[in-house]
Design a protein around this motif. Structure first.
Motif, PDB file in Angstrom:
ATOM      1  N   PHE A   3      51.760  19.325  12.344  1.00 29.16           N
ATOM      2  CA  PHE A   3      53.155  18.417  12.182  1.00 29.16           C
ATOM      3  C   PHE A   3      52.720  17.141  13.228  1.00 29.16           C
ATOM      4  CE2 PHE A   3      57.119  17.172  14.538  1.00 29.16           C
ATOM      5  CZ  PHE A   3      57.504  16.546  13.456  1.00 29.16           C
ATOM      6  N   ALA A   4      52.257  16.052  12.293  1.00 30.14           N
ATOM      7  CA  ALA A   4      52.061  14.815  12.790  1.00 30.14           C
ATOM      8  C   ALA A   4      53.141  13.853  12.599  1.00 30.14           C
ATOM      9  CB  ALA A   4      50.963  14.288  11.879  1.00 30.14           C
ATOM     10  N   ASP A 199      40.087  21.886  10.740  1.00 30.71           N
ATOM     11  CA  ASP A 199      39.949  22.514   9.662  1.00 30.71           C
ATOM     12  C   ASP A 199      41.310  22.833   9.258  1.00 30.71           C
ATOM     13  OD1 ASP A 199      38.697  23.688   7.515  1.00 30.71           O
ATOM     14  OD2 ASP A 199      38.082  25.522   8.674  1.00 30.71           O
ATOM     15  N   SER A 200      42.178  22.075   9.160  1.00 29.86           N
ATOM     16  CA  SER A 200      43.757  22.326   8.783  1.00 29.86           C
ATOM     17  C   SER A 200      44.011  22.260   7.427  1.00 29.86           C
ATOM     18  CB  SER A 200      44.614  21.714   9.708  1.00 29.86           C
ATOM     19  OG  SER A 200      45.888  22.054   9.365  1.00 29.86           O
ATOM     20  N   GLY A 201      44.676  23.116   6.660  1.00 30.39           N
ATOM     21  CA  GLY A 201      45.043  23.135   5.240  1.00 30.39           C
ATOM     22  C   GLY A 201      46.225  22.325   4.876  1.00 30.39           C
ATOM     23  N   TYR A 202      46.969  22.338   5.969  1.00 33.39           N
ATOM     24  CA  TYR A 202      48.451  21.895   5.515  1.00 33.39           C
ATOM     25  C   TYR A 202      49.155  20.738   6.381  1.00 33.39           C
ATOM     26  CZ  TYR A 202      52.781  21.962   2.845  1.00 33.39           C
ATOM     27  OH  TYR A 202      53.771  21.578   1.928  1.00 33.39           O
ATOM     28  N   VAL A 203      49.517  19.857   6.109  1.00 37.29           N
ATOM     29  CA  VAL A 203      49.886  18.549   7.134  1.00 37.29           C
ATOM     30  C   VAL A 203      51.572  18.263   6.714  1.00 37.29           C
ATOM     31  CG1 VAL A 203      49.759  16.300   7.970  1.00 37.29           C
ATOM     32  CG2 VAL A 203      47.748  17.794   7.372  1.00 37.29           C
ATOM     33  N   PHE A 204      52.486  18.610   7.590  1.00 41.89           N
ATOM     34  CA  PHE A 204      53.677  17.833   7.661  1.00 41.89           C
ATOM     35  C   PHE A 204      53.877  16.537   8.396  1.00 41.89           C
ATOM     36  CE2 PHE A 204      54.394  22.565   7.685  1.00 41.89           C
ATOM     37  CZ  PHE A 204      54.994  22.859   6.562  1.00 41.89           C
ATOM     38  N   ALA A 205      54.473  15.559   7.920  1.00 40.05           N
ATOM     39  CA  ALA A 205      54.559  14.489   8.910  1.00 40.05           C
ATOM     40  C   ALA A 205      55.913  13.658   8.584  1.00 40.05           C
ATOM     41  CB  ALA A 205      53.664  13.599   8.020  1.00 40.05           C
ATOM     42  N   ALA A 206      56.162  13.016   9.781  1.00 35.06           N
ATOM     43  CA  ALA A 206      57.492  12.195   9.951  1.00 35.06           C
ATOM     44  C   ALA A 206      57.093  10.969  10.416  1.00 35.06           C
ATOM     45  CB  ALA A 206      58.430  12.973  10.719  1.00 35.06           C
ATOM     46  N   GLY A 207      57.866   9.906   9.834  1.00 34.16           N
ATOM     47  CA  GLY A 207      57.643   8.397  10.373  1.00 34.16           C
ATOM     48  C   GLY A 207      58.655   7.683   9.651  1.00 34.16           C
ATOM     49  N   ASP A 208      59.113   6.706  10.324  1.00 34.13           N
ATOM     50  CA  ASP A 208      60.112   5.650   9.809  1.00 34.13           C
ATOM     51  C   ASP A 208      60.030   4.462   9.377  1.00 34.13           C
ATOM     52  OD1 ASP A 208      61.263   3.385  12.380  1.00 34.13           O
ATOM     53  OD2 ASP A 208      59.549   4.981  13.024  1.00 34.13           O
ATOM     54  N   ALA A 218      49.416  10.864   3.416  1.00 38.38           N
ATOM     55  CA  ALA A 218      48.244  11.672   3.626  1.00 38.38           C
ATOM     56  C   ALA A 218      48.841  13.137   3.842  1.00 38.38           C
ATOM     57  CB  ALA A 218      47.485  11.356   5.007  1.00 38.38           C
ATOM     58  N   ALA A 219      50.188  13.185   4.027  1.00 37.84           N
ATOM     59  CA  ALA A 219      50.702  14.721   4.157  1.00 37.84           C
ATOM     60  C   ALA A 219      51.108  15.654   2.987  1.00 37.84           C
ATOM     61  CB  ALA A 219      51.894  14.376   5.148  1.00 37.84           C
ATOM     62  N   ASP A 220      51.063  16.707   3.020  1.00 41.52           N
ATOM     63  CA  ASP A 220      51.438  17.456   1.875  1.00 41.52           C
ATOM     64  C   ASP A 220      52.970  17.440   2.070  1.00 41.52           C
ATOM     65  OD1 ASP A 220      48.799  19.054   1.387  1.00 41.52           O
ATOM     66  OD2 ASP A 220      49.146  19.072   3.500  1.00 41.52           O
ATOM     67  N   PHE A 221      53.582  17.356   3.087  1.00 44.77           N
ATOM     68  CA  PHE A 221      55.313  17.142   2.966  1.00 44.77           C
ATOM     69  C   PHE A 221      55.531  15.893   3.779  1.00 44.77           C
ATOM     70  CE2 PHE A 221      59.536  17.774   4.726  1.00 44.77           C
ATOM     71  CZ  PHE A 221      60.122  17.711   3.510  1.00 44.77           C
ATOM     72  N   ALA A 222      56.196  15.073   3.520  1.00 40.78           N
ATOM     73  CA  ALA A 222      56.342  13.998   4.543  1.00 40.78           C
ATOM     74  C   ALA A 222      58.122  13.739   4.491  1.00 40.78           C
ATOM     75  CB  ALA A 222      55.785  12.623   3.729  1.00 40.78           C
ATOM     76  N   ASN A 237      59.701   5.187  -2.640  1.00 39.18           N
ATOM     77  CA  ASN A 237      58.808   6.074  -2.191  1.00 39.18           C
ATOM     78  C   ASN A 237      59.473   7.496  -2.541  1.00 39.18           C
ATOM     79  OD1 ASN A 237      57.012   4.558   0.045  1.00 39.18           O
ATOM     80  ND2 ASN A 237      59.415   3.722   0.271  1.00 39.18           N
ATOM     81  N   PRO A 238      59.107   8.094  -3.659  1.00 36.98           N
ATOM     82  CA  PRO A 238      59.635   9.129  -4.383  1.00 36.98           C
ATOM     83  C   PRO A 238      58.765  10.455  -3.429  1.00 36.98           C
ATOM     84  CG  PRO A 238      58.355   8.058  -5.790  1.00 36.98           C
ATOM     85  CD  PRO A 238      58.438   7.068  -4.740  1.00 36.98           C
ATOM     86  N   HIS A 239      57.895   9.989  -3.078  1.00 35.89           N
ATOM     87  CA  HIS A 239      56.905  11.157  -2.418  1.00 35.89           C
ATOM     88  C   HIS A 239      57.492  11.525  -1.130  1.00 35.89           C
ATOM     89  CE1 HIS A 239      55.370   7.164  -0.886  1.00 35.89           C
ATOM     90  NE2 HIS A 239      54.959   7.810   0.181  1.00 35.89           N
ATOM     91  N   ILE A 240      58.526  10.853  -0.566  1.00 35.65           N
ATOM     92  CA  ILE A 240      59.033  11.014   0.841  1.00 35.65           C
ATOM     93  C   ILE A 240      60.474  11.509   0.752  1.00 35.65           C
ATOM     94  CG2 ILE A 240      59.686  10.048   3.083  1.00 35.65           C
ATOM     95  CD1 ILE A 240      57.550   7.579   2.392  1.00 35.65           C
ATOM     96  N   SER A 241      60.887  12.444   1.459  1.00 31.16           N
ATOM     97  CA  SER A 241      62.247  12.831   1.754  1.00 31.16           C
ATOM     98  C   SER A 241      62.569  12.042   2.922  1.00 31.16           C
ATOM     99  CB  SER A 241      62.098  14.328   2.034  1.00 31.16           C
ATOM    100  OG  SER A 241      61.685  15.141   0.941  1.00 31.16           O
ATOM    101  N   PHE A 242      64.050  11.935   2.759  1.00 30.39           N
ATOM    102  CA  PHE A 242      64.855  11.220   3.597  1.00 30.39           C
ATOM    103  C   PHE A 242      65.843  11.857   4.239  1.00 30.39           C
ATOM    104  CE2 PHE A 242      62.608   8.202   1.336  1.00 30.39           C
ATOM    105  CZ  PHE A 242      62.063   7.182   2.147  1.00 30.39           C
ATOM    106  N   THR A 243      66.178  11.730   5.682  1.00 33.97           N
ATOM    107  CA  THR A 243      67.359  12.376   6.446  1.00 33.97           C
ATOM    108  C   THR A 243      68.553  11.770   5.793  1.00 33.97           C
ATOM    109  OG1 THR A 243      67.390  10.994   8.192  1.00 33.97           O
ATOM    110  CG2 THR A 243      65.784  12.963   8.139  1.00 33.97           C
ATOM    111  N   LYS A 244      69.850  12.419   5.896  1.00 35.17           N
ATOM    112  CA  LYS A 244      71.080  12.072   5.834  1.00 35.17           C
ATOM    113  C   LYS A 244      71.322  11.401   6.984  1.00 35.17           C
ATOM    114  CE  LYS A 244      72.150  15.680   2.278  1.00 35.17           C
ATOM    115  NZ  LYS A 244      73.097  16.582   1.952  1.00 35.17           N
TER     116      LYS A 244
END
Length: 271
Positions: A3-4, A199-208, A218-222, A237-244
């Motif tokens: 989780f980055a 040697d990590s296979g999956y990255v969650f990322a958050a940023g504003d 670079a993340a698998d889920f952003a 930015n369709p690759h990014i989910s956004f908070t409500k």
């Protein structure tokens, strides 16, 4: 799993940026010159603890090392082994710079990006004392410039962006700060380096902010708080989910979403 996450206005908030969260629901996480200047909600601290038990937590920030080390709620509260600071220009391992990464980044900047003096010279050609309050070269890599945002010469700024882009530099405006950054200094490149190291296979990322965009790509889920720079460009930015939620409540929402996804990912990896 990793989780980055960006820190300022993603996980941690000033009194001004926290939104309508009552003060009694916040806990201090940063001490500067004898006063607390950054906070997290109590629930966000608990949720980050839960997530850190599912995925390796890696703070990612544009702050230089000494500014990052002030955030005791992160450095002491979670003691992350790896942290990415200086917008990706420096990777810390147990608080100390990773010399291999330092060499990689600085060699790339020297080879592919214009010299700092040329960039700050272009900026100084349009700068004036009524809107530029201070300028700082951070970690010998990029410029952080405090400005009066409502006084910016917008046409001149647009021309500056066009001038520095072919020179391998980028521009970002965040709050009252302009950042001029070599394109070879990025959070995305740094997280890829750390991912390979672990040697990590999956990255969650958050940023504003726009400076977080390479990290999220670079993340698998952003995911991004809807109140930030990226939130204003959500359609692009369709690759990014956004908070409500906005403000400090956005940190709770994005942590909840990633906790749920990390749990599912962990279950898949054990099958």
């Amino acid at each position: 799993m990793i989780f980055a996450s960006d820190l300022d206005q993603t996980l941690i908030y000033s009194e001004r940026s926290k939104g309508e969260v009552p003060a009694e629901d916040m806990v201090p996480v940063e001490l500067y010159e004898g006063r607390h200047i950054s906070f997290m909600t109590k629930r966000a601290v608990e949720k980050l603890g839960t997530l850190a038990g599912l995925a390796r937590f890696i703070p990612v920030t544009t702050r230089i090392p000494e500014q990052y080390h002030r955030i005791f709620g992160i450095t002491e509260g979670f003691r992350p082994e790896y942290a990415i600071v200086s917008n990706g220009g420096t990777v810390l391992v147990n608080g100390q710079p990773d010399q291999e990464w330092n060499g990689i980044v600085r060699d790339a900047v020297r080879t592919h990006c214009a010299e700092q003096s040329e960039i700050i010279g272009l900026f100084n050609a349009i700068a004036a004392s009524h809107w530029v309050k201070s300028s700082r070269l951070c970690d010998e890599l990029f410029y952080s410039i405090v400005v009066e945002r409502d006084q910016l010469p917008l046409d001149a700024i647009e021309e500056l962006k066009k001038q520095i882009a072919p020179l391998g530099w980028s521009y970002s405006l965040q709050g009252r700060k302009i950042y001029l950054v070599p394109e070879k200094v990025s959070k995305g490149a740094a997280i890829q380096y750390v991912k390979d190291k672990l040697d990590s296979g999956y990255v969650f990322a958050a940023g504003d902010s726009l400076l977080d965009e390479s990290l999220l790509l670079a993340a698998d889920f952003a995911i991004a708080p809807s109140h930030g720079e990226l939130g204003r460009l959500e359609a692009a930015n369709p690759h990014i989910s956004f908070t409500k939620s906005t403000g400090a409540l956005a940190s709770e929402e994005l942590l909840d979403i990633i906790i749920e996804r990390a749990g599912k990912q962990a279950a898949l990896q054990t099958k």
